[in-house]
Structure formats: structure tokens, C-alpha cells
Design a protein around this motif. Sequence first.
Motif, PDB file in Angstrom:
ATOM      1  N   ASP A   2       0.903  -1.165  -0.236  1.00  0.00           N
ATOM      2  CA  ASP A   2      -0.218  -0.418  -0.168  1.00  0.00           C
ATOM      3  C   ASP A   2       0.921   1.706   0.365  1.00  0.00           C
ATOM      4  O   ASP A   2       2.102   1.470   0.801  1.00  0.00           O
ATOM      5  CB  ASP A   2      -0.906   0.114   1.417  1.00  0.00           C
ATOM      6  N   SER A   5       1.280   7.626   0.826  1.00  0.00           N
ATOM      7  CA  SER A   5       1.141   8.682  -0.008  1.00  0.00           C
ATOM      8  C   SER A   5       0.688   9.690   1.172  1.00  0.00           C
ATOM      9  O   SER A   5       0.250  10.262   1.673  1.00  0.00           O
ATOM     10  CB  SER A   5      -0.125   7.961  -0.443  1.00  0.00           C
ATOM     11  N   THR A  78      -0.049  -4.473  -7.128  1.00  0.00           N
ATOM     12  CA  THR A  78      -1.367  -3.731  -6.889  1.00  0.00           C
ATOM     13  C   THR A  78      -0.558  -2.377  -6.743  1.00  0.00           C
ATOM     14  O   THR A  78      -1.464  -1.635  -6.542  1.00  0.00           O
ATOM     15  CB  THR A  78      -1.933  -4.487  -4.560  1.00  0.00           C
ATOM     16  N   CYS A  81      -2.060  -0.896 -10.016  1.00  0.00           N
ATOM     17  CA  CYS A  81      -3.064   0.106 -10.025  1.00  0.00           C
ATOM     18  C   CYS A  81      -3.488   0.707  -8.899  1.00  0.00           C
ATOM     19  O   CYS A  81      -4.622   1.274  -9.213  1.00  0.00           O
ATOM     20  CB  CYS A  81      -4.028  -1.724  -8.998  1.00  0.00           C
ATOM     21  N   GLN A  82      -2.382   0.928  -7.627  1.00  0.00           N
ATOM     22  CA  GLN A  82      -3.133   2.153  -7.040  1.00  0.00           C
ATOM     23  C   GLN A  82      -3.200   3.481  -7.853  1.00  0.00           C
ATOM     24  O   GLN A  82      -3.313   4.670  -7.826  1.00  0.00           O
ATOM     25  CB  GLN A  82      -1.985   2.233  -6.041  1.00  0.00           C
ATOM     26  N   HIS A  86      -4.572   6.931  -8.736  1.00  0.00           N
ATOM     27  CA  HIS A  86      -4.298   8.094  -8.099  1.00  0.00           C
ATOM     28  C   HIS A  86      -5.153   9.583  -8.124  1.00  0.00           C
ATOM     29  O   HIS A  86      -5.501   9.817  -9.373  1.00  0.00           O
ATOM     30  CB  HIS A  86      -2.410   8.572  -7.709  1.00  0.00           C
ATOM     31  N   GLN A 239     -12.683  -4.514  -6.695  1.00  0.00           N
ATOM     32  CA  GLN A 239     -11.303  -3.008  -7.719  1.00  0.00           C
ATOM     33  C   GLN A 239     -12.380  -1.747  -7.470  1.00  0.00           C
ATOM     34  O   GLN A 239     -13.583  -2.194  -7.484  1.00  0.00           O
ATOM     35  CB  GLN A 239     -10.905  -3.276  -9.008  1.00  0.00           C
ATOM     36  N   SER A 240     -11.591  -0.556  -7.457  1.00  0.00           N
ATOM     37  CA  SER A 240     -13.039   0.492  -7.638  1.00  0.00           C
ATOM     38  C   SER A 240     -13.336   0.832  -8.330  1.00  0.00           C
ATOM     39  O   SER A 240     -13.153  -0.325 -10.099  1.00  0.00           O
ATOM     40  CB  SER A 240     -12.148   1.445  -7.037  1.00  0.00           C
TER      41      SER A 240
END
Length: 275
Positions: A2, A5, A78, A81-82, A86, A239-240
Motif C-alpha cells: 500500500d 501517500s 497492486t 493498480c493504485q 491516483h 476493484q474500484s
Amino acid sequence: MDLESSNLEISSERLDLAEKDLRTVGFHIVENVITAEDADKARQATLDLAETEAQNGKGSIYGEDKIRRVWALVSKGTIFCQLIQHPTVIAIWKRFLGEDVIASTFTANIVGPGAPAGGWHIDYPYWAMSPPFPEGSLTGQTVWMLDDFTPDNGPTACIPNSHKMLRRPKPGEAEKHQMAVATAPKGSILFTNGAIWHQCLPNTTKQSRVGLLGMYNRSVIYPQEDMPRQLTDQQLENQSDMLKQLLGRKMEFRDPDNDLTWRRTETGFDTPDAS
Ligand SMILES: O=C(O)CCC(=O)C(=O)O
Ligand SMILES: [Fe+2]
């Protein structure tokens, strides 16, 4: 993995400035979009992936065999994917390309020690189009700097205002113009108008320069990579909505004769309406 950020929110004043720059000079840098620690994590993930692909004969290599490309990053970690979704990136591209923006390609470009310049060019879809190109905002490039970009380590360079030419550079033409070199600390992003003339400069240092390239399109422009196929239906489930949109998995294809609506799946098309 993760992201810790930072700077998730971008102010509306900054968005105004980014949009203005993308339309006028053709590029805009936002510094420290993610922390140096997150940039280090993403850099390591990218280099590990590149190493595995090199051993398995995957990926592409060019620039006297010193520049390596890793394709289709979304399926490969992952952290990617983030990064592709963003909030700062999405806010800027929604502003420039519309709420229904999609992703066209997300790859790594690793400019190795001693690599030559990449060569002046424009990116897809412009190189696939006959000039004169349409005016306005069709696509935008996102260069994630996972190393400090310095004048010597293969930074991205752009010809300011060249997107207004609405054509690709002729051989030797870009060299006649003053270039702007994108230097910024790791974790920063160079955003460019997709029609801008650009290249990566030579890397005269002893370290690789790692960058990620995310191209985003207006939704009516076909993506360069087959984005809908990058995640399986099962992988996509949790997923989002934003990632589904970026991958073109929310796009609707109407079938009025049969009163159906089709959507892309991992291998083809499906219709939630069918019984
Ligand atoms: O990695 C960079 O700095 C830019 C590379 C580039 O323009 C490309 O691969 O299309
Ligand atoms: Fe490019």
C-alpha cells in the motif's frame, strides 16, 4: 503493497493551472505527488518485474539495448493498480479529458546507464493518425518519476507549444527548437498534452532512471493496450469503480436490435441484461 501517500488532494486553483499549462505550453509538473518512500517502493517493484521479464524473454528493449519497457502494469502488482488511479492523476485527466476518461496504456520505461536519447516523437494515438490532428484535448501522458529526474539521468524533455503544430516532428525538426527538461524529485509527475513532441534524454549516469508512463484518453479513443483484458473478471470484482472505468470495463455497447447492452469481460463481451 500500500502507498503511504501524500498530497492526495489537489486544490482547484492547482487544477486550473495544470489545465491552463496543458493547453498552452503543453505540460505541467506536480512535485511530490507520492512520498519518496512510496516512490522507492514503486521503483523496486518495477525493477524486480523488469528483471523477471528479462530472464523470461518478456518486455521490450530498445535504445542500444539500454532502455527497457515493461508492458501492461495493471496486472503486475497492486502498487501499479493504485498509481494508475491516483486521485491527483484522475483529477487532472478528468479536467482535461472529461469525467469519462479511460486509460490507454500503463508501462514502465527504464532508461539504463549509458542509454542514448529515445528520439523525438509523439505518442499514440497521434502517431497512428493522419495530420492535421484534431485540435483540443484528446489524450494526456503521465510520467511518474520514480527517481529524481536530473539533467543527466535520462529525464523527459518536451518542445514547449509543439502540440499546437498538430503533426509529428519531421526528422531533425525538433532539434531546432528550445526544449524544456523535466527535472523534479522522485515521487513527482510530469503531465503532458498527448500531442506534444518529446523524448527521454541520454542517461550519462551509472544508475537506471525509472519512470512509469500512463496515457489517458477521452473515452471515444480506442486504447493502445488492450486495457479491458489486463485484469480477469475475478481480479476486477473487488476493484474500484474508477479502475473499472479506466480499464474500459464500464463502457456500454448498445445492441438496440436485441434491446441489450454489452460490456467487455476478460475475454470478450457479456451482457448483464441477458437471461
Ligand atoms: O520515459 C520517458 O521519459 C519518455 C519515454 C517516451 O516518451 C515513450 O516511451 O513514449
Ligand atoms: Fe513518448
